[in-house]
Every structure is written in C-alpha cells, then in structure tokens.
Motif scaffolding. Sequence first.
Motif, PDB file in Angstrom:
ATOM      1  N   UNK B 174      27.269 -17.212   3.721  1.00  0.00           N
ATOM      2  CA  UNK B 174      28.707 -16.955   3.897  1.00  0.00           C
ATOM      3  C   UNK B 174      29.507 -18.185   3.507  1.00  0.00           C
ATOM      4  N   UNK B 175      29.024 -19.337   3.992  1.00  0.00           N
ATOM      5  CA  UNK B 175      29.778 -20.573   3.762  1.00  0.00           C
ATOM      6  C   UNK B 175      29.823 -20.913   2.279  1.00  0.00           C
ATOM      7  N   UNK B 176      28.662 -20.739   1.616  1.00  0.00           N
ATOM      8  CA  UNK B 176      28.621 -21.043   0.189  1.00  0.00           C
ATOM      9  C   UNK B 176      29.569 -20.132  -0.574  1.00  0.00           C
ATOM     10  N   UNK B 177      29.595 -18.849  -0.182  1.00  0.00           N
ATOM     11  CA  UNK B 177      30.459 -17.896  -0.886  1.00  0.00           C
ATOM     12  C   UNK B 177      31.919 -18.270  -0.679  1.00  0.00           C
ATOM     13  N   UNK B 178      32.284 -18.660   0.542  1.00  0.00           N
ATOM     14  CA  UNK B 178      33.690 -18.987   0.769  1.00  0.00           C
ATOM     15  C   UNK B 178      34.041 -20.294   0.063  1.00  0.00           C
ATOM     16  N   UNK B 179      33.047 -21.185  -0.097  1.00  0.00           N
ATOM     17  CA  UNK B 179      33.294 -22.412  -0.849  1.00  0.00           C
ATOM     18  C   UNK B 179      33.564 -22.097  -2.316  1.00  0.00           C
ATOM     19  N   UNK B 180      32.942 -21.013  -2.802  1.00  0.00           N
ATOM     20  CA  UNK B 180      33.159 -20.598  -4.184  1.00  0.00           C
ATOM     21  C   UNK B 180      34.459 -19.828  -4.339  1.00  0.00           C
ATOM     22  N   UNK B 181      35.129 -19.576  -3.229  1.00  0.00           N
ATOM     23  CA  UNK B 181      36.405 -18.887  -3.292  1.00  0.00           C
ATOM     24  C   UNK B 181      36.303 -17.376  -3.290  1.00  0.00           C
ATOM     25  N   UNK B 182      35.165 -16.824  -2.854  1.00  0.00           N
ATOM     26  CA  UNK B 182      35.055 -15.371  -2.759  1.00  0.00           C
ATOM     27  C   UNK B 182      35.698 -14.902  -1.459  1.00  0.00           C
ATOM     28  N   UNK B 183      36.303 -13.720  -1.515  1.00  0.00           N
ATOM     29  CA  UNK B 183      36.890 -13.172  -0.294  1.00  0.00           C
ATOM     30  C   UNK B 183      35.760 -12.622   0.572  1.00  0.00           C
ATOM     31  N   UNK B 184      36.108 -12.264   1.810  1.00  0.00           N
ATOM     32  CA  UNK B 184      35.086 -11.768   2.732  1.00  0.00           C
ATOM     33  C   UNK B 184      34.415 -10.515   2.203  1.00  0.00           C
ATOM     34  N   UNK B 185      35.263  -9.597   1.661  1.00  0.00           N
ATOM     35  CA  UNK B 185      34.733  -8.338   1.171  1.00  0.00           C
ATOM     36  C   UNK B 185      33.819  -8.565  -0.024  1.00  0.00           C
ATOM     37  N   UNK B 186      34.248  -9.460  -0.908  1.00  0.00           N
ATOM     38  CA  UNK B 186      33.428  -9.768  -2.077  1.00  0.00           C
ATOM     39  C   UNK B 186      32.087 -10.362  -1.644  1.00  0.00           C
ATOM     40  N   UNK B 187      32.136 -11.273  -0.679  1.00  0.00           N
ATOM     41  CA  UNK B 187      30.910 -11.888  -0.184  1.00  0.00           C
ATOM     42  C   UNK B 187      29.957 -10.830   0.335  1.00  0.00           C
ATOM     43  N   UNK B 188      30.541  -9.927   1.138  1.00  0.00           N
ATOM     44  CA  UNK B 188      29.714  -8.890   1.738  1.00  0.00           C
ATOM     45  C   UNK B 188      29.057  -8.044   0.651  1.00  0.00           C
ATOM     46  N   UNK B 189      29.862  -7.644  -0.336  1.00  0.00           N
ATOM     47  CA  UNK B 189      29.386  -6.702  -1.335  1.00  0.00           C
ATOM     48  C   UNK B 189      28.405  -7.352  -2.304  1.00  0.00           C
TER      49      UNK B 189
END
Lengths: 237, 274
Positions: B174-189
């Motif tokens: 989760x943290x890596x995805x948010x560091x890359x600037x992905x939204x929560x929904x994008x991370x999940x999907x």
Amino acid sequence: MEGVWTLLSFGPEGWGDNIAKGVLLTVTLALATLPLGLAIGFFVALGKRSNDKALRLAANIYTTIFRGLPELLTLFLVFYGAQIGLQKLVHLFNPDANIEINAFVAGMVALGAVFSSYASEVFLAAFRAIPDGQYEGGHAIGLSNGQTMRLVILPQLIRLALPGLSNLWLILLKDTALVSVIGLTDILRQTGIAARVTKEAFLFYGIACLLYLVLAMLSSIALGAIERRTKRHGVQR
Amino acid sequence: MSANGTIAVERPPEVKQGWTRARIIGVVLLTIWAALGLGVLIFMVNAWDPDIFARYAPRYLSGLWVTIQLVAVSVICGALLSVPIALGRMSRNKLIAGLAYAYVYFFRGTPLLAQTFLIYYGLGSFRPELQAIGLWGFFREAWYCAAFAFTLNTSAYQAEILRGAVESVGRGQWEAASALGLSKLQTLRKIIIPQALIVALRPYGNEIILMIKGSAIVAIITVYDLMGETRRAYARTFDFQTYIWAAIIYLGIVEVLRNAIDWIELRITKHLKR
C-alpha cells in the motif's frame, strides 16, 4: 410477550424441557463422535505418511470418499446402506431375523467418518511441521519407534493440531443438525416439532440457531483454555 | 575399532525390507477397498434395470441442473454481498465492524440447515407483512428461500476469505503504491487484488465445494435437486442403487473441481516457483 415465555417454559405447556433434551442429545452425539473421529483420523494420517505405497493409497481413498460426499448423503448411505447390508448378512444365517440400525449409531458413524477424513489432513499437516530431528533425537537416546511416537512426537503433535481440530469440532457441532433428518430428536428436530405444533416457526427456529451459537461460544471458550494450557510448556516456534 | 572389539552401540531401528507391518496392513486395507468396490459394482450390475434407468436418468440430470443453478446463483450473489461485509469487517468504525462481525459470527456459527429452516418455515410467520410489501411470492417458493439462505451463508464465509486475502498482502505494498501516486482504488485494483487472488483461490474453491455438498440439504425442504431426486427415486423404488448413483455423481463433481483448482493454482503461481 407473555405467550412466548409460556411457550418456552419447562412443563406441560412449555417446550423448554423438550428443547433441553434436544440440546443434550446434540451435545452427546458430538461428544460421542469426537473420540471415534480423532482415533480414525490419526490412524489415517499415519497411513498417509507411511513409506508404503499400498497403505498410502488405502488412506487416500478413505479421505477422497468421505470428503467428497455430501454429509447428508453419507448419513443416508450409512443409515439405509448398513441396514440393508446387515439384513442381507443376517438372512444368510437366520432368514427371519430383522435388523434395525440405531439412528444414533448411524449418525455417529457417518459424522465420525466425515470428521476423521478432515482430521487426518489436520494431523498430516501437524506431522509435517515436526522436524525429522525429533525422530532422530528419539532414536539417538535409544527409544523404540513406538516410544518415540508416544513420548516425543505425540505431545508436540497435539499442540500443533489443536487449532485445526478446534475448527473441526465446531463444524461437527453444526453437522449434528443433519441427524434430525433420520429421526433423532436433537435441537433442530425438537424445535421443529414445537414450531409445527405452535405455529411459531420463526421463534423456535430462531431459538435453535441461538442454541447452536451458544454451544459454539462455549466450545470456543473451552478450546481457548485448552490451547493456552498446551502452550504453557511448549517451545515457541 | 578392532575386528574383534564388540562395543555395544545403540543404533536407530533398522529400516525394514520386504513384508513390513505397514505393507501388510496396506495390502489388507486395499483388499478391503477393492472388495467393497467390487461388491458395489456387482450390486449395481445385478440391480441394473433398464426401466428404472430410463425413468430416473433424466430426473437425475434435471436434479443435477437444479443443484448447479442453486450453487451458482448463491455463490455469485454471495460474492457480491461479501464485499461490503468484508469492508465492514475491516472498517475502523467500531459500530460497523461490530455489526459485520455479528453477521459473520451468526452465519458461521449456526448450521446451514437451521438457517434454511429459519428462512423457509420461519418467515412464513410473517406472511401478512411480507404480502404487504410484495415479497411473499419470493419467500413462498422453496427454491428461492434456499438460494436466499445459501447466499447469506456463503457471503459470511466469503467475506472472511476476502478479508484474510486482502490483509495477507503486506502494508508495504500500500505504502509503495501511494508513494508512486496511485489512488486507493487504483492500488486495490492493480496491486492488492492480483496478489490477494492467489491467496484466496484455494479457500474460494473449497467454499464452492462446501456449497455443492451443503446444497444437498435443500432436499429436506422439498426442492428437487440431485439429492431430492435421489430421495424421491428411493422412496418409490426402494432400490439402494439410487443412493449409489448420487454418491458417484457428487464424488465426480467434487473431484473434477478439486483437480481444476489445483490446475489453476499451478498456473497462476508459475512466476513464484523457483
């Protein structure tokens, strides 16, 4: 509201005593099935991890059959099948004999077969978690195979298998509801009779559900206590 | 060690060759299985009656179709329903988490048979109310009641599978995805779900198998699924082979499914094998 309490009271008007008897039967059946299932499950697990191909195959056939059949069908197969089979066998010797299979025994055998086939997988996983060094250590201090199993492996095995077996116990408790179909007066049968007579189906089946929930909760508490006890002098892995 | 020195050494038990006890037991048990199988086969051949087969084979097929429909409908509806429940279980809001927990605890802690009775017979007590809101037509039919009960039941189990799978994916993802600037929904999907699916596959497969086996109980509330047709056929013919046919069909379905799940798991975890 008063009517509800009358219906649930113990005594001639109430169904409380009938339902209490049902609870007793459900608990008795589950408790009677447990040792049977555990013992068979343990030996099936031993068979599955044997070096011998024939024994492994025989054990795997057992699990495949009793894990693959619906529990209800297993119950019918045992109840009617054993009746027909035994009848034929007895007729060879005495053509007039009439055999009736006790529904309680049939339920015990069917539920025990299902329980043991799942339990054998739990035991197998627990066996795999015990390192070979434990067997070698047992042999190194001069214990025989049987002694190693009894004194070294089994105490660890129980600790490792307990969470899986607790789960199976809860499943067993729920599966006992099926014996109401072959006429055993368990919780569901008693509440079903009450529901039909009083026309208060939702009340009585709701109570049946609540009773199963209470049994599950009590089991969880007891199993948690047992688990804590076995963990007391265990190595942390 | 000298040639004539006899030092007593405790050796581990020797590995036995030839006819060990395990081998004898194994062969005896296999013989018993073979005898049982042969007995059933002989019984089936003896009891073979083209009339009965012609009359009941189509009914078994229609029963099988009812079973498949029932399981498919409840597993799919249960999957949809399980998403909000799993989200509720993971919610930080105490009330929502508590409600979701109570739902899951109730449906996992009581027998499916009791739940089915509660819905099929129990909701009959509220006939006037149900008629008033126009739902009586739904709850009058045993098939719909069974599908409804199974959906609620399986959604509780599936919610736990879903929660376990999502929570099995590490926080770092989760943290890596948010560091890359992905939204929560994008991370999940794009990140969480693909990894969670690998964990969830086996439990999902087991849940479908459990539903197929569990669906046999609808026979008790007069739905003619495979088990229902079997009971009807047995009640009319008193021929035990009716039950054996059902056993063969159920075993076949479960074994095919189990092997299919193994195969899918092998395929989707290819990149994890070293």
